[in-house]
Each structure stands twice: as structure tokens, then as C-alpha cells.
Scaffold this motif. Sequence first.
Motif, mmCIF file in Angstrom:
data_model
loop_
_atom_site.group_PDB
_atom_site.id
_atom_site.type_symbol
_atom_site.label_atom_id
_atom_site.label_comp_id
_atom_site.label_asym_id
_atom_site.label_seq_id
_atom_site.Cartn_x
_atom_site.Cartn_y
_atom_site.Cartn_z
ATOM 1 N N PRO A 16 89.907 -77.037 40.234
ATOM 2 C CA PRO A 16 89.674 -75.942 39.292
ATOM 3 C C PRO A 16 89.799 -76.363 37.829
ATOM 4 O O PRO A 16 89.290 -75.670 36.942
ATOM 5 C CB PRO A 16 90.742 -74.907 39.663
ATOM 6 C CG PRO A 16 91.730 -75.623 40.503
ATOM 7 C CD PRO A 16 91.000 -76.731 41.174
ATOM 8 N N MET A 17 90.420 -77.513 37.562
ATOM 9 C CA MET A 17 90.529 -77.988 36.181
ATOM 10 C C MET A 17 89.170 -78.308 35.571
ATOM 11 O O MET A 17 89.054 -78.475 34.357
ATOM 12 C CB MET A 17 91.438 -79.209 36.119
ATOM 13 C CG MET A 17 92.915 -78.892 36.279
ATOM 14 S SD MET A 17 93.537 -77.742 35.030
ATOM 15 C CE MET A 17 93.416 -78.766 33.547
ATOM 16 N N LEU A 75 94.639 -72.464 32.523
ATOM 17 C CA LEU A 75 93.697 -72.246 33.615
ATOM 18 C C LEU A 75 93.847 -70.835 34.187
ATOM 19 O O LEU A 75 92.859 -70.202 34.582
ATOM 20 C CB LEU A 75 93.921 -73.294 34.703
ATOM 21 C CG LEU A 75 92.861 -73.384 35.806
ATOM 22 C CD1 LEU A 75 91.481 -73.703 35.231
ATOM 23 C CD2 LEU A 75 93.246 -74.436 36.839
ATOM 24 N N TYR A 76 95.078 -70.337 34.211
ATOM 25 C CA TYR A 76 95.329 -69.011 34.763
ATOM 26 C C TYR A 76 94.931 -67.897 33.783
ATOM 27 O O TYR A 76 94.856 -66.728 34.176
ATOM 28 C CB TYR A 76 96.803 -68.867 35.139
ATOM 29 C CG TYR A 76 97.234 -69.860 36.196
ATOM 30 C CD1 TYR A 76 97.104 -69.567 37.549
ATOM 31 C CD2 TYR A 76 97.746 -71.106 35.834
ATOM 32 C CE1 TYR A 76 97.490 -70.479 38.520
ATOM 33 C CE2 TYR A 76 98.132 -72.026 36.797
ATOM 34 C CZ TYR A 76 97.995 -71.709 38.136
ATOM 35 O OH TYR A 76 98.364 -72.621 39.093
ATOM 36 N N GLY A 114 86.086 -71.280 43.684
ATOM 37 C CA GLY A 114 84.880 -71.935 44.162
ATOM 38 C C GLY A 114 83.614 -71.291 43.634
ATOM 39 O O GLY A 114 82.551 -71.919 43.615
ATOM 40 N N THR A 115 83.735 -70.049 43.211
ATOM 41 C CA THR A 115 82.614 -69.334 42.608
ATOM 42 C C THR A 115 82.648 -69.406 41.089
ATOM 43 O O THR A 115 81.684 -69.822 40.448
ATOM 44 C CB THR A 115 82.614 -67.858 43.068
ATOM 45 O OG1 THR A 115 82.395 -67.814 44.479
ATOM 46 C CG2 THR A 115 81.529 -67.062 42.364
ATOM 47 N N TRP A 116 83.776 -69.019 40.485
ATOM 48 C CA TRP A 116 83.747 -68.881 39.025
ATOM 49 C C TRP A 116 83.849 -70.197 38.264
ATOM 50 O O TRP A 116 83.341 -70.289 37.134
ATOM 51 C CB TRP A 116 84.780 -67.870 38.537
ATOM 52 C CG TRP A 116 86.239 -68.170 38.740
ATOM 53 C CD1 TRP A 116 87.046 -67.665 39.720
ATOM 54 C CD2 TRP A 116 87.093 -68.979 37.918
ATOM 55 N NE1 TRP A 116 88.339 -68.131 39.573
ATOM 56 C CE2 TRP A 116 88.393 -68.922 38.466
ATOM 57 C CE3 TRP A 116 86.886 -69.745 36.765
ATOM 58 C CZ2 TRP A 116 89.477 -69.605 37.916
ATOM 59 C CZ3 TRP A 116 87.969 -70.432 36.206
ATOM 60 C CH2 TRP A 116 89.239 -70.361 36.781
ATOM 61 N N VAL A 117 84.441 -71.238 38.857
ATOM 62 C CA VAL A 117 84.519 -72.505 38.115
ATOM 63 C C VAL A 117 83.120 -73.099 37.875
ATOM 64 O O VAL A 117 82.751 -73.380 36.728
ATOM 65 C CB VAL A 117 85.454 -73.507 38.814
ATOM 66 C CG1 VAL A 117 85.284 -74.909 38.231
ATOM 67 C CG2 VAL A 117 86.907 -73.059 38.658
#
Length: 264
Positions: A16-17, A75-76, A114-117
Motif C-alpha cells: 500500500p505504500m 498512509l492512513y 487493492g482498489t484505491w491504491v
Amino acid sequence: METKPLPSLFLSHGSPMMALEDSPTARFLDALGTSLPRPRAVVVASAHFMAREPTVTSNLAPETIHDFGGFPRPLYEIQYPAHGAPVLAGEIASRLIQAGFDARVDDRTGIDHGTWVPLRRMYPGADVPVVALSVNPSQSATWHYQLGRALAPLREDGVLVIGSGGYSHNLRELDWQNGDAPLYPWVEAFTDALSAKLLAGDLQGALDWLALPEARRNHPSTEHLYPLYIALGAGGPDAVATRLHHAVQMGGMAMDAFAFGQAA
């Protein structure tokens, strides 16, 4: 002039980074969004959205889910405020039911990383409506391929179908201390073999992934692999595969991306 259908895509989303950090894959996704015809909506089958029956999100304002732990605070704090597409979600569920799946819509679940990144890299303005589609790790590659086949007509109507997973995904064997570690031989053996099947149009060979070298070592669980088969199915019958991107992170995380249904 006749409008050419959009391809379907398989994207390896990695850590996610990638939402914050520069990398070859991040730069690839930055460019990908502008290189494709602009879709009217995006459907993403994410490795992190799992359900027994095919589930389609219909929330008009889906929540940005931070479904991970141990990462830096910034990230959050990321939000990806794309709208949902309830009418399209209902259409997708209907297509899946007609294809024999026990599909349902879900007006509560948001969009996971998995969708928004990848979408944040491709469409940073969050201005393309998003629908999420679940995967089922207890099913087969063929089951997911048939799921994708039911979605293939959407490409004619300006909908971009994306499978978001990982071309290899064995977190226990990654070199967490060296993001630039070279590709492990056992990852290369599997990914080269699978790529050869996809690029040759060998559908059965691609579906029979467990027969490929080091298959289980690359995918001890299947949730990151099966989005590939949804994208493959959404490319339509006799879909042509085009490899769009090749990279590796931490030695064992292959970040390959493919398009299906467009001329090579």
C-alpha cells in the motif's frame, strides 16, 4: 467513427505504500491512466475483497478502507473519495446471475487498498466512479475466468475492468530489508512460464497454473492470483494478452501488468 472497446487489465498492486512512494510500478500506473481512453466507470476485482458468492459494491459514496497495519500515519490519512455506481453495480450483478453465479449487491462495503491504491495513481482526481467485485479463494481459476467472461460486454460500454492482485505473492519469502533485491529464480520460473501461456494465447495452459514451475511457492494462497483470471475472462473470447509492465520488489514480489482484448 467506431469506438474501440477498452482492454481489461491485470495490475499487481504491491505494498500500500505505493500510494505515497515513487517506484517503477508507481510511475507506470501514473502514465497508464492517461494513456487509456477515459472510462465512464471502473470495476475492480481486488485480492482483498473476498466473499463466498460474487459480491458487487453499490455504495454511492464508498468508504476508503485502510485494511493493513504497521505503516506510517500518512498512509492512513489518505482518502480516495470516488463515487460508486449503484446502477452499474446492479447491471453487473444481473449479468453474473444470468451467467449462473449467485451474485449479490452490497451497499455497505467500501473500497480496500487493492482498489484505491492503483486507482489513486491512475486517476488521482478520484473522478471516475468505482465498483468493487469480490474474489473467492476457495474457487478455481476457471471459475474466476468465467466470472470475467460475464463482464466482457462492459468493455464495449466504456467500463474499465481491472483485476488487482499480485503476479507472485509469497510474503514470507520477501527480502524485506532490500526493496531492490533481484528476482528470485523460483519467482522467475513461475512468472516466465505463466507469461508464456498468456502471451501465446494458451488459455488452458494459463488456467492450469498449478502445473507451472514453483506454482504454490509463488502463490501459497490464491487471492492475489485469481484477479488475473477475471481480467483474462473480461478480455473476451480469444483475448490477446499484452504485457504492459514488468518489475520486482523485495526479490519475490513480481509486479507485472497485462492488458487483454486489445491488439498486441
